[in-house]
Motif scaffolding. Structure first.
Motif, mmCIF file in Angstrom:
data_model
loop_
_atom_site.group_PDB
_atom_site.id
_atom_site.type_symbol
_atom_site.label_atom_id
_atom_site.label_comp_id
_atom_site.label_asym_id
_atom_site.label_seq_id
_atom_site.Cartn_x
_atom_site.Cartn_y
_atom_site.Cartn_z
ATOM 1 N N GLN A 27 73.891 -15.189 72.125
ATOM 2 C CA GLN A 27 74.144 -15.597 70.749
ATOM 3 C C GLN A 27 73.094 -14.966 69.846
ATOM 4 O O GLN A 27 71.893 -15.070 70.103
ATOM 5 N N ILE A 28 73.530 -14.309 68.788
ATOM 6 C CA ILE A 28 72.602 -13.677 67.854
ATOM 7 C C ILE A 28 71.997 -14.752 66.951
ATOM 8 O O ILE A 28 72.713 -15.420 66.197
ATOM 9 N N GLU A 29 70.691 -14.940 67.041
ATOM 10 C CA GLU A 29 69.993 -15.974 66.287
ATOM 11 C C GLU A 29 69.427 -15.448 64.973
ATOM 12 O O GLU A 29 69.170 -16.222 64.055
ATOM 13 N N TYR A 30 69.200 -14.156 64.919
ATOM 14 C CA TYR A 30 68.588 -13.564 63.730
ATOM 15 C C TYR A 30 69.222 -12.218 63.456
ATOM 16 O O TYR A 30 69.444 -11.410 64.364
ATOM 17 N N PHE A 31 69.537 -11.955 62.193
ATOM 18 C CA PHE A 31 70.159 -10.691 61.808
ATOM 19 C C PHE A 31 69.654 -10.302 60.424
ATOM 20 O O PHE A 31 69.620 -11.123 59.508
ATOM 21 N N SER A 32 69.237 -9.041 60.269
ATOM 22 C CA SER A 32 68.723 -8.594 58.985
ATOM 23 C C SER A 32 68.964 -7.108 58.816
ATOM 24 O O SER A 32 68.917 -6.335 59.776
ATOM 25 N N ARG A 33 69.220 -6.715 57.572
ATOM 26 C CA ARG A 33 69.294 -5.293 57.221
ATOM 27 C C ARG A 33 68.195 -4.932 56.228
ATOM 28 O O ARG A 33 68.214 -3.864 55.635
ATOM 29 N N ASP A 34 67.253 -5.838 56.010
ATOM 30 C CA ASP A 34 66.178 -5.594 55.058
ATOM 31 C C ASP A 34 65.274 -4.467 55.536
ATOM 32 O O ASP A 34 65.006 -4.316 56.729
ATOM 33 N N GLU A 35 64.784 -3.680 54.599
ATOM 34 C CA GLU A 35 63.829 -2.634 54.934
ATOM 35 C C GLU A 35 62.504 -3.282 55.304
ATOM 36 O O GLU A 35 61.934 -4.052 54.531
ATOM 37 N N ALA A 36 62.020 -2.959 56.482
ATOM 38 C CA ALA A 36 60.801 -3.590 56.984
ATOM 39 C C ALA A 36 59.655 -2.591 56.993
ATOM 40 O O ALA A 36 59.854 -1.398 57.225
ATOM 41 N N PRO A 37 58.420 -3.065 56.748
ATOM 42 C CA PRO A 37 57.266 -2.163 56.859
ATOM 43 C C PRO A 37 57.077 -1.710 58.296
ATOM 44 O O PRO A 37 57.489 -2.388 59.235
ATOM 45 N N ALA A 56 49.647 1.320 69.350
ATOM 46 C CA ALA A 56 50.546 0.816 68.311
ATOM 47 C C ALA A 56 51.001 -0.599 68.623
ATOM 48 O O ALA A 56 51.031 -1.466 67.739
ATOM 49 N N ASP A 57 51.334 -0.858 69.868
ATOM 50 C CA ASP A 57 51.834 -2.168 70.270
ATOM 51 C C ASP A 57 50.775 -3.253 70.119
ATOM 52 O O ASP A 57 51.057 -4.356 69.643
ATOM 53 N N LYS A 58 49.541 -2.936 70.490
ATOM 54 C CA LYS A 58 48.464 -3.933 70.470
ATOM 55 C C LYS A 58 47.839 -4.106 69.097
ATOM 56 O O LYS A 58 47.496 -5.216 68.702
ATOM 57 N N GLU A 59 47.699 -3.016 68.353
ATOM 58 C CA GLU A 59 46.925 -3.055 67.120
ATOM 59 C C GLU A 59 47.771 -3.039 65.843
ATOM 60 O O GLU A 59 47.266 -3.374 64.777
ATOM 61 N N GLY A 60 49.031 -2.656 65.932
ATOM 62 C CA GLY A 60 49.878 -2.618 64.744
ATOM 63 C C GLY A 60 50.158 -4.012 64.217
ATOM 64 O O GLY A 60 50.490 -4.912 64.985
ATOM 65 N N LYS A 61 50.067 -4.198 62.906
ATOM 66 C CA LYS A 61 50.252 -5.528 62.327
ATOM 67 C C LYS A 61 51.706 -5.817 61.989
ATOM 68 O O LYS A 61 52.073 -6.970 61.781
ATOM 69 N N ASN A 62 52.550 -4.794 61.928
ATOM 70 C CA ASN A 62 53.958 -4.992 61.604
ATOM 71 C C ASN A 62 54.789 -5.168 62.873
ATOM 72 O O ASN A 62 54.440 -4.655 63.938
ATOM 73 N N ARG A 63 55.915 -5.887 62.741
ATOM 74 C CA ARG A 63 56.773 -6.048 63.906
ATOM 75 C C ARG A 63 57.406 -4.720 64.303
ATOM 76 O O ARG A 63 57.509 -4.403 65.482
ATOM 77 N N ARG A 64 57.855 -3.945 63.310
ATOM 78 C CA ARG A 64 58.470 -2.655 63.608
ATOM 79 C C ARG A 64 57.379 -1.615 63.828
ATOM 80 O O ARG A 64 56.556 -1.364 62.948
#
Length: 327
Positions: free
Chosen positions: A87-97, A182-190
């Motif tokens: 089941q899809i719980e979250y869906f977004s098309r917003d531009e993310a940082p 990038a995975d450890k130190e990046g502050k953005n989810r993307r």
């Protein structure tokens, strides 16, 4: 240039120092259960509730003419975790940082492409949106963090102008260590890295299988602009150097939900980096809580499908995720 340069030295000692904990890192999403929409007025100090059971995928959808499809809704998607529909719980098309890394092959064989590659890095840095951050790694027979994460494109421009070209090629090590950073130190989810290399792997500690396994633990898309040598002679028993390089680059991009590009001439590079920039900005975010729970370890394959009844759609996303140990 901010901070002090430090060496990402590949070897047993480094593995103990850098990966004593990182090799055991889980690949589970560290994202809000209901991630907030982009808010230009939000401050970096805002804190959101984290639900580590939510798996969030960055998904790009293309039509049969390879054009991005941006008009889909939640009901157009199906998500499968180990072939079980979720089941899809979250869906977004917003531009993310984006937390974006530039990984530049500065070996001797790449020197003729130096000017165009530097221009490409600068273009991507200058295309920054609010909330973006960048870092720069250059690699020869070992990888060096030339610029730590910074929100200032000018820092990247200065750093890329000052790197020294010449030496061997440790492509796999550079990708793995950059993705881990990038995975450890990046502050953005993307998170993503863009790699410029001829793919002529020679000096890495990791082999292909080891590196791909480690990439499965990181939520980092890998885009690679490859310049493999024109070599069609694989000898009596093996494939050509070019074919091996192309296959390696394609496998890395596919596994992480990124893309691979093979320009025939350097004149194609500006259009390629524009495509990468657009790709990073035009993805869907789709989240689900695994219906079978997160018990046990091991990599779990994910499949995402999209259909709208009007056209054939092709979906690109990472191949899966690794649940957090202990969940």
């Amino acid at each position: 240039m901010t901070g002090t340069k430090f060496w990402l030295v590949v070897g047993v000692t480094l593995l103990v120092l850098l990966q004593g904990t990182s090799l055991g890192l889980d690949g589970q999403e560290r994202t809000p259960k209901r991630p907030p929409k982009a808010n230009p007025s939000a401050t970096q100090d805002e804190v959101f509730t984290i639900d580590t059971s939510l798996v969030v995928l960055d998904v790009a959808v293309f039509d049969q003419d390879n054009r991005f499809v941006g008009d889909l809704r939640k009901e157009n998607f199906r998500v499968y975790d180990e072939q079980v529909e979720q089941q899809i719980e979250y869906f977004s098309r917003d531009e993310a940082p984006v937390s974006l890394g530039f990984v530049v092959d500065t070996s001797g064989s790449m020197r003729p492409r130096r000017t165009k590659v530097i221009e490409a890095v600068k273009f991507l840095a200058r295309a920054a949106k609010p909330g973006d951050e960048f870092f720069l790694v250059d690699f020869k027979n070992r990888a060096e963090l030339a610029e730590e994460f910074t929100p200032r494109p000018a820092d990247i421009e200065d750093a890329v102008d000052n790197i020294v070209w010449g030496g061997g090629t440790a492509l796999l090590d550079a990708i793995q260590l950059s993705a881990e950073y990038a995975d450890k130190e990046g502050k953005n989810r993307r998170k993503a890295i863009v790699v410029f290399s001829d793919g002529d792997e020679r000096d890495s500690y990791y082999d292909r299988k080891q590196m791909l396994k480690l990439l499965q633990e990181y939520q980092v898309q890998v885009y690679i602009v490859g310049f493999p040598d024109e070599d069609d002679d694989g000898g009596l028993f093996g494939r050509s150097t070019r074919k091996r390089s192309v296959q390696l680059i394609q496998d890395i991009a596919k596994e992480t939900g990124g893309r691979a590009f093979f320009p025939k001439t350097l004149d194609e590079l500006p259009e390629i980096v524009r495509t990468i920039n657009a790709d990073l900005r035009t993805q869907y975010s789709i989240g689900f809580v695994p219906s079978q729970g997160l018990q046990g370890g091991g990599f779990r394959r994910v499949t995402v499908r999209a259909e709208d009844g009007k056209r054939k759609l092709v979906v690109r996303t990472r191949s899966g995720y690794t649940p957090r140990k202990g969940d």
